[in-house]
Scaffold this active site. Structure first.
Site, PDB file in Angstrom:
ATOM      1  N   GLU A  23       6.622 -32.172  22.646  1.00 38.92           N
ATOM      2  CA  GLU A  23       6.513 -31.649  21.267  1.00 38.92           C
ATOM      3  C   GLU A  23       7.583 -30.612  20.931  1.00 38.92           C
ATOM      4  O   GLU A  23       8.215 -30.040  21.819  1.00 38.92           O
ATOM      5  CB  GLU A  23       5.118 -31.051  21.032  1.00 38.92           C
ATOM      6  CG  GLU A  23       4.780 -29.885  21.940  1.00 38.92           C
ATOM      7  CD  GLU A  23       3.726 -28.945  21.360  1.00 38.92           C
ATOM      8  OE1 GLU A  23       3.872 -28.511  20.203  1.00 38.92           O
ATOM      9  OE2 GLU A  23       2.770 -28.619  22.084  1.00 38.92           O
ATOM     10  N   LYS A  85       5.913 -25.386  10.929  1.00 41.74           N
ATOM     11  CA  LYS A  85       5.022 -26.047  11.895  1.00 41.74           C
ATOM     12  C   LYS A  85       4.265 -27.127  11.127  1.00 41.74           C
ATOM     13  O   LYS A  85       3.622 -26.847  10.122  1.00 41.74           O
ATOM     14  CB  LYS A  85       4.080 -24.965  12.425  1.00 41.74           C
ATOM     15  CG  LYS A  85       2.931 -25.452  13.273  1.00 41.74           C
ATOM     16  CD  LYS A  85       2.064 -24.235  13.634  1.00 41.74           C
ATOM     17  CE  LYS A  85       0.664 -24.664  14.006  1.00 41.74           C
ATOM     18  NZ  LYS A  85      -0.290 -23.551  13.974  1.00 41.74           N
ATOM     19  N   VAL A 105       0.784 -30.713  18.524  1.00 36.19           N
ATOM     20  CA  VAL A 105       0.183 -31.756  19.370  1.00 36.19           C
ATOM     21  C   VAL A 105      -0.253 -32.927  18.476  1.00 36.19           C
ATOM     22  O   VAL A 105       0.023 -34.090  18.779  1.00 36.19           O
ATOM     23  CB  VAL A 105      -1.005 -31.183  20.173  1.00 36.19           C
ATOM     24  CG1 VAL A 105      -1.818 -32.306  20.824  1.00 36.19           C
ATOM     25  CG2 VAL A 105      -0.497 -30.207  21.233  1.00 36.19           C
ATOM     26  N   ASP A 137     -12.225 -22.683  11.400  1.00 37.09           N
ATOM     27  CA  ASP A 137     -10.895 -22.950  11.926  1.00 37.09           C
ATOM     28  C   ASP A 137     -10.972 -23.769  13.223  1.00 37.09           C
ATOM     29  O   ASP A 137     -11.210 -23.237  14.306  1.00 37.09           O
ATOM     30  CB  ASP A 137     -10.135 -21.634  12.158  1.00 37.09           C
ATOM     31  CG  ASP A 137      -8.659 -21.867  12.442  1.00 37.09           C
ATOM     32  OD1 ASP A 137      -8.260 -23.032  12.654  1.00 37.09           O
ATOM     33  OD2 ASP A 137      -7.903 -20.877  12.458  1.00 37.09           O
ATOM     34  N   SER A 139      -8.670 -26.729  15.196  1.00 33.01           N
ATOM     35  CA  SER A 139      -7.347 -27.354  15.165  1.00 33.01           C
ATOM     36  C   SER A 139      -7.424 -28.848  14.878  1.00 33.01           C
ATOM     37  O   SER A 139      -8.297 -29.558  15.395  1.00 33.01           O
ATOM     38  CB  SER A 139      -6.655 -27.140  16.508  1.00 33.01           C
ATOM     39  OG  SER A 139      -5.425 -27.848  16.531  1.00 33.01           O
ATOM     40  N   ALA A 140      -6.453 -29.317  14.088  1.00 31.63           N
ATOM     41  CA  ALA A 140      -6.326 -30.755  13.814  1.00 31.63           C
ATOM     42  C   ALA A 140      -5.994 -31.535  15.089  1.00 31.63           C
ATOM     43  O   ALA A 140      -6.131 -32.759  15.117  1.00 31.63           O
ATOM     44  CB  ALA A 140      -5.242 -30.984  12.763  1.00 31.63           C
ATOM     45  N   ASP A 141      -5.580 -30.819  16.150  1.00 33.74           N
ATOM     46  CA  ASP A 141      -5.307 -31.495  17.428  1.00 33.74           C
ATOM     47  C   ASP A 141      -6.547 -32.243  17.928  1.00 33.74           C
ATOM     48  O   ASP A 141      -6.433 -33.324  18.519  1.00 33.74           O
ATOM     49  CB  ASP A 141      -4.894 -30.478  18.511  1.00 33.74           C
ATOM     50  CG  ASP A 141      -3.540 -29.822  18.242  1.00 33.74           C
ATOM     51  OD1 ASP A 141      -2.846 -30.230  17.292  1.00 33.74           O
ATOM     52  OD2 ASP A 141      -3.200 -28.886  19.000  1.00 33.74           O
ATOM     53  N   LYS A 158      -5.776 -22.188  25.724  1.00 26.96           N
ATOM     54  CA  LYS A 158      -5.753 -20.739  25.911  1.00 26.96           C
ATOM     55  C   LYS A 158      -7.090 -20.119  25.531  1.00 26.96           C
ATOM     56  O   LYS A 158      -7.751 -20.592  24.605  1.00 26.96           O
ATOM     57  CB  LYS A 158      -4.674 -20.116  25.025  1.00 26.96           C
ATOM     58  CG  LYS A 158      -3.289 -20.322  25.541  1.00 26.96           C
ATOM     59  CD  LYS A 158      -2.352 -19.238  25.000  1.00 26.96           C
ATOM     60  CE  LYS A 158      -0.971 -19.380  25.594  1.00 26.96           C
ATOM     61  NZ  LYS A 158      -0.121 -20.295  24.856  1.00 26.96           N
TER      62      LYS A 158
END
Ligand code: PSU
Ligand code: MN
Length: 302
Positions: A23, A85, A105, A137, A139-141, A158
Site C-alpha cells: 500500500e 489518503k 488497506v 468510527d 475503519s472501511a478496512d 495497533k
C-alpha cells in the site's frame, strides 16, 4: 478502467507466479521522509528475495497504478501528507478529478483484486476505534475484508484501536483471523494482546491451503493473517500503552475526528516514543513482507 498494471506484474500473473501487493498510505501518511521511501524500496526487495513480484499500489493522476516504479514511490514519500489518503468512498472523486491518492488497506485491496493480485502485505490494518459506541468510527478496512478477495498479511492492529471490538466485527463479517505460529492476536508493536485468533498457522503452506479452501468453495471476502513482530524489535507494553493513552487524550482535546484520527494517532505515538516505534514499525513490515511472499509462492504451487 482507471487502472495501469505494470508489465512485470501482468506477466507474473499470467504465468501463475506469486505477486504481492503493497500500500501507499503507509508511505505517504505512515512514516516520515526519507525512511518511508527507504522502507518501501527495501520491502520490495524482501518480497523479491522471497520469490515474489512486488506491486506497490497508489493513484497517480486519477489512474490506479498496480506496480509503481521506484521514482513514483519516491514521489509518494516526498509529497507525504499532501497526497490525500484515499479510502473506498474517496475513489470516484479522485478518479474524476485525476488526482493523486495514497491507497489505504481498503483501496489497495480493491485495486489489487481488480488486477488479479491475491496477496497484500502491510504493517497494521484499521479497525474499530476506541469510543466507537458513540463516534461510530469503524475503519472501511473491515468492510473491505468482508467483501474483497484478497488475503492481507499484517502485524495485527495497533492498540490505538479497540481490539476486542475489532475482532467482534471481523467475526460478524465472516473474516477468518489467523495467527502465524501464534494463538494470540498480535498488537503491532507487541506480540500479544490477550485476545485469541481463530487458528494458529503452522507454516506458509498451511496458510496457502486455507486461502485455497475459501476460494475453491466460492466464499467471497478476505482473510487476515497476523504475524507477530520479531521478539528483538517488540516494544515494552507499558511504554507503548502510555504513549497511546497520551495520544488519544491529545486527539480528544484537539477535537480531531474522522479520517484524520488514524494519521494523527500514528504520528503522535511515533513522536512520543521517538525513533523506537519507527524502527519497530519498519522491522515488522520487513517481517511481513518475507512471510507474505512465502505464502503467495506456496499458493502458486498448490
Ligand atoms: N495502521 C497502521 N499504519 C497505517 C495505517 C493503519 O498501523 O499506515 C493506515 C492504513 O493505510 C489503513 C489506514 O488502511 O491507516 C486506516 O485508516 P482509517 O482508520 O481512517 O480507516
Ligand atoms: Mn475512521
Amino acid at each position: 478502467m482507471n487502472i495501469r498494471v505494470n508489465e512485470e506484474v501482468v506477466k507474473a500473473l499470467k504465468e501463475n507466479r506469486p505477486v504481492v501487493a503493497l500500500e501507499s498510505t503507509i508511505i505517504s501518511h505512515g512514516m516520515p521522509y526519507p525512511q518511508n521511501v527507504e522502507t518501501a524500496l527495501q520491502v520490495e526487495k524482501i518480497v523479491r528475495d522471497n520469490g515474489a513480484v512486488p506491486a506497490t499500489i497508489g493513484i497517480i493522476d486519477g489512474v490506479g497504478v498496480v506496480g509503481m516504479k521506484p521514482e513514483e514511490i519516491e514521489e509518494f514519500g516526498k509529497r507525504g501528507m499532501s497526497i490525500p489518503k484515499v479510502s473506498r468512498r474517496d475513489l470516484p472523486v479522485i478518479f474524476a478529478e485525476k488526482s493523486w491518492g495514497a491507497t489505504t488497506v481498503a483501496t489497495t485491496m480493491i485495486l489489487a483484486a481488480k488486477a488479479g493480485v491475491e496477496f497484500f502485505v502491510t504493517g497494521g490494518i484499521g479497525g474499530v476505534h476506541r469510543g466507537a459506541e458513540t463516534t461510530f468510527d469503524v475503519s472501511a478496512d473491515l468492510e473491505e475484508l468482508a467483501r474483497t478477495n484478497v488475503t492481507v498479511i499484517c502485524a495485527g492492529a495497533k492498540a490505538i484501536l479497540d481490539l476486542p471490538k475489532t475482532l467482534e466485527v471481523l467475526e460478524t463479517k465472516g473474516v477468518p483471523v489467523l495467527g502465524y505460529r501464534t494463538k494470540e492476536l498480535p498488537a503491532f508493536y507487541t506480540r500479544t494482546s490477550g485476545l485469541k485468533v481463530d487458528y494458529a498457522l503452522k507454516d506458509a503452506e498451511d496458510a496457502a491451503s486455507i486461502v485455497k479452501a475459501k476460494r475453491d468453495f466460492g466464499l467471497d471476502g478476505g482473510i487476515l493473517i497476523t504475524n507477530p513482530i520479531p521478539e528483538e524489535f517488540s516494544m515494552d507494553p507499558a511504554e507503548i500503552n502510555a504513549a497511546i493513552d497520551r495520544a488519544l487524550q491529545e486527539m480528544d482535546e484537539k477535537g480531531i475526528k474522522g479520517k484524520e484520527c488514524t494519521p494523527f494517532l500514528l504520528a503522535k505515538v511515533a513522536e512520543i516514543t521517538g525513533g523506537d516505534s519507527l524502527n519497530s514499525n519498519i522491522r515488522l513490515v520487513f517481517n511481513n513482507a518475507a512471510l507474505g511472499a512465502q505464502i503467495a509462492a506456496a499458493y502458486c504451487r498448490l
